[in-house]
Design an enzyme around this catalytic site. Structure first.
Site, PDB file in Angstrom:
ATOM      1  N   HIS A  74      56.228  37.424  46.733  1.00  0.00           N
ATOM      2  CA  HIS A  74      56.133  36.388  45.698  1.00  0.00           C
ATOM      3  C   HIS A  74      57.478  35.681  45.586  1.00  0.00           C
ATOM      4  O   HIS A  74      58.524  36.340  45.510  1.00  0.00           O
ATOM      5  CB  HIS A  74      55.750  37.002  44.350  1.00  0.00           C
ATOM      6  CG  HIS A  74      55.246  35.990  43.364  1.00  0.00           C
ATOM      7  ND1 HIS A  74      56.080  35.091  42.732  1.00  0.00           N
ATOM      8  CD2 HIS A  74      53.996  35.724  42.913  1.00  0.00           C
ATOM      9  CE1 HIS A  74      55.356  34.318  41.937  1.00  0.00           C
ATOM     10  NE2 HIS A  74      54.091  34.678  42.033  1.00  0.00           N
ATOM     11  N   GLU A  89      53.159  31.438  38.666  1.00  0.00           N
ATOM     12  CA  GLU A  89      53.008  30.080  39.187  1.00  0.00           C
ATOM     13  C   GLU A  89      52.828  29.046  38.091  1.00  0.00           C
ATOM     14  O   GLU A  89      53.080  27.855  38.306  1.00  0.00           O
ATOM     15  CB  GLU A  89      51.807  30.006  40.138  1.00  0.00           C
ATOM     16  CG  GLU A  89      52.144  30.221  41.604  1.00  0.00           C
ATOM     17  CD  GLU A  89      52.076  31.685  41.991  1.00  0.00           C
ATOM     18  OE1 GLU A  89      52.329  31.993  43.165  1.00  0.00           O
ATOM     19  OE2 GLU A  89      51.789  32.525  41.121  1.00  0.00           O
ATOM     20  N   ARG A 113      52.828  30.849  48.854  1.00  0.00           N
ATOM     21  CA  ARG A 113      53.857  31.832  48.506  1.00  0.00           C
ATOM     22  C   ARG A 113      54.709  32.189  49.723  1.00  0.00           C
ATOM     23  O   ARG A 113      55.925  32.371  49.612  1.00  0.00           O
ATOM     24  CB  ARG A 113      53.199  33.093  47.940  1.00  0.00           C
ATOM     25  CG  ARG A 113      52.608  32.907  46.554  1.00  0.00           C
ATOM     26  CD  ARG A 113      51.854  34.151  46.094  1.00  0.00           C
ATOM     27  NE  ARG A 113      51.382  33.993  44.721  1.00  0.00           N
ATOM     28  CZ  ARG A 113      50.626  34.880  44.091  1.00  0.00           C
ATOM     29  NH1 ARG A 113      50.233  35.989  44.730  1.00  0.00           N
ATOM     30  NH2 ARG A 113      50.238  34.677  42.854  1.00  0.00           N
ATOM     31  N   HIS A 216      55.085  41.704  46.608  1.00  0.00           N
ATOM     32  CA  HIS A 216      54.108  41.536  45.532  1.00  0.00           C
ATOM     33  C   HIS A 216      52.762  42.182  45.824  1.00  0.00           C
ATOM     34  O   HIS A 216      52.144  42.762  44.929  1.00  0.00           O
ATOM     35  CB  HIS A 216      53.909  40.048  45.262  1.00  0.00           C
ATOM     36  CG  HIS A 216      52.967  39.733  44.143  1.00  0.00           C
ATOM     37  ND1 HIS A 216      53.109  40.280  42.885  1.00  0.00           N
ATOM     38  CD2 HIS A 216      51.856  38.934  44.092  1.00  0.00           C
ATOM     39  CE1 HIS A 216      52.146  39.828  42.098  1.00  0.00           C
ATOM     40  NE2 HIS A 216      51.367  39.032  42.802  1.00  0.00           N
ATOM     41  N   GLU A 246      43.096  47.434  46.694  1.00  0.00           N
ATOM     42  CA  GLU A 246      44.277  47.140  47.516  1.00  0.00           C
ATOM     43  C   GLU A 246      44.569  48.225  48.542  1.00  0.00           C
ATOM     44  O   GLU A 246      45.255  47.981  49.531  1.00  0.00           O
ATOM     45  CB  GLU A 246      45.505  46.929  46.620  1.00  0.00           C
ATOM     46  CG  GLU A 246      46.677  46.275  47.329  1.00  0.00           C
ATOM     47  CD  GLU A 246      47.852  46.005  46.417  1.00  0.00           C
ATOM     48  OE1 GLU A 246      48.911  45.568  46.922  1.00  0.00           O
ATOM     49  OE2 GLU A 246      47.742  46.243  45.191  1.00  0.00           O
ATOM     50  N   ARG A 256      47.235  36.617  51.027  1.00  0.00           N
ATOM     51  CA  ARG A 256      46.171  36.591  50.026  1.00  0.00           C
ATOM     52  C   ARG A 256      46.244  35.348  49.132  1.00  0.00           C
ATOM     53  O   ARG A 256      47.304  34.954  48.666  1.00  0.00           O
ATOM     54  CB  ARG A 256      46.283  37.849  49.144  1.00  0.00           C
ATOM     55  CG  ARG A 256      45.304  37.877  47.993  1.00  0.00           C
ATOM     56  CD  ARG A 256      45.549  39.093  47.111  1.00  0.00           C
ATOM     57  NE  ARG A 256      46.857  39.066  46.483  1.00  0.00           N
ATOM     58  CZ  ARG A 256      47.133  38.465  45.318  1.00  0.00           C
ATOM     59  NH1 ARG A 256      46.189  37.818  44.665  1.00  0.00           N
ATOM     60  NH2 ARG A 256      48.348  38.504  44.815  1.00  0.00           N
ATOM     61  N   GLY A 259      44.463  35.241  42.865  1.00  0.00           N
ATOM     62  CA  GLY A 259      43.230  35.531  42.166  1.00  0.00           C
ATOM     63  C   GLY A 259      42.258  36.384  42.953  1.00  0.00           C
ATOM     64  O   GLY A 259      41.381  37.043  42.385  1.00  0.00           O
TER      65      GLY A 259
END
Length: 284
Positions: A74, A89, A113, A216, A246, A256, A259
């Site tokens: 991130h 963001e 990102r 992240h 995950e 990714r 969301g």
């Protein structure tokens, strides 16, 4: 099943099926060094328990790991203090810009990102500043929290803010003026940004947050079928073992979309529950 140790006593709990839903490995120095040594010194936004324990358990019974080098970084994380804070963001989406230590923009702030992170890392200081005004702050309420915990630098004017950041005031002022013109003209000629341009940086006061990229999310993990069944190194299903969330890999590709981690837990959590039930019933 599971072997549990409680108050010095060990107990084995047998089960017809085991579902691993232990999260990613973003806080695992071991896995990061093994698969992404270039990120070994990065901090992480993850909670301290995201150490890939589920991956280790799966590996011990022959499960295959997949796409473990796909680690999302991130771009905007405040990490000057022991506690790391992800700056969402929304701050850029509501109109903030990124500047380097000279007070100049250097990237389309709302690119992916991956691209924004790599561009920040390529700077000599490997970090940058988010710059925004009261207008942005009014629309991104999370800033109130960031300020409360001491992450926000304040300035009465853009020049005042620049001095507090040890920047040349004229340079930062020109950067902000150029940005405001881009917003007014709906044309960011410098970096071709097209979103997050509803307002300029014009309303006093003026603010900055020091940020740098941090680990992240981990896209890689246990190789599973669409039914959350865990696969071994030969591509065969390991009977009775399932994985979702995950801890599983292969869904998101190398970066990714924001969301989609929430969507993944809902869709594949439900799928896993259904498949575990069907498997357990098939053993009767």
């Amino acid at each position: 099943g599971v072997v549990a140790s409680v108050d010095g006593q060990t107990k084995q709990i047998n089960a017809k099926a085991v579902l691993l839903a232990t999260g990613g490995f973003g806080a695992s120095k071991e896995y990061i060094k093994r698969y992404r040594p270039d990120l070994a010194d990065y901090k992480t936004t993850n909670q301290p328990g995201a150490t890939g324990d589920g991956l280790k358990l799966a590996e011990e019974v022959g499960a295959q790991l997949t796409q473990m080098n796909f680690v999302q970084v991130h771009p905007t994380v405040q990490q000057d203090n022991p506690h790391v804070y992800l700056i969402g963001e929304a701050v850029r989406g509501e109109g903030a810009i990124l500047v380097n230590f000279q007070g100049k923009r250097f990237v389309n702030e709302l690119n992916t990102r991956k691209i924004v992170s790599e561009t920040i890392t390529a700077l000599p200081e490997h970090s940058a500043y988010l710059i925004f005004d009261q207008g942005v702050r009014d629309h991104a309420k999370a800033i109130e929290f960031y300020d409360k915990v001491g992450l926000v630098v304040h300035g009465d004017t853009v020049e005042d803010l620049a001095e507090k950041l040890n920047m040349d005031p004229a340079t930062l002022k020109q950067t902000v003026t150029t940005w405001n013109q881009a917003v007014e003209n709906h044309d960011d000629a410098e970096f071709h940004r097209t979103t997050g341009m509803d307002r300029g940086i014009t309303k006093p006061g003026f603010f900055a947050i020091h940020i740098a990229p941090a680990i992240h999310y981990t896209m890689g993990g246990i190789h599973v079928t669409p039914k959350t069944q865990v696969l071994d190194g030969n591509g065969d299903i390991i009977q009775g073992l399932f994985a979702a969330g995950e801890v599983a890999g292969g869904l998101h590709g190398n970066n990714r979309v924001g969301g989609n981690s929430i969507a993944e837990t809902i869709v594949f959590g439900r799928q896993a529950g259904q498949q575990v039930t069907l498997y357990a019933r098939s053993l009767k």
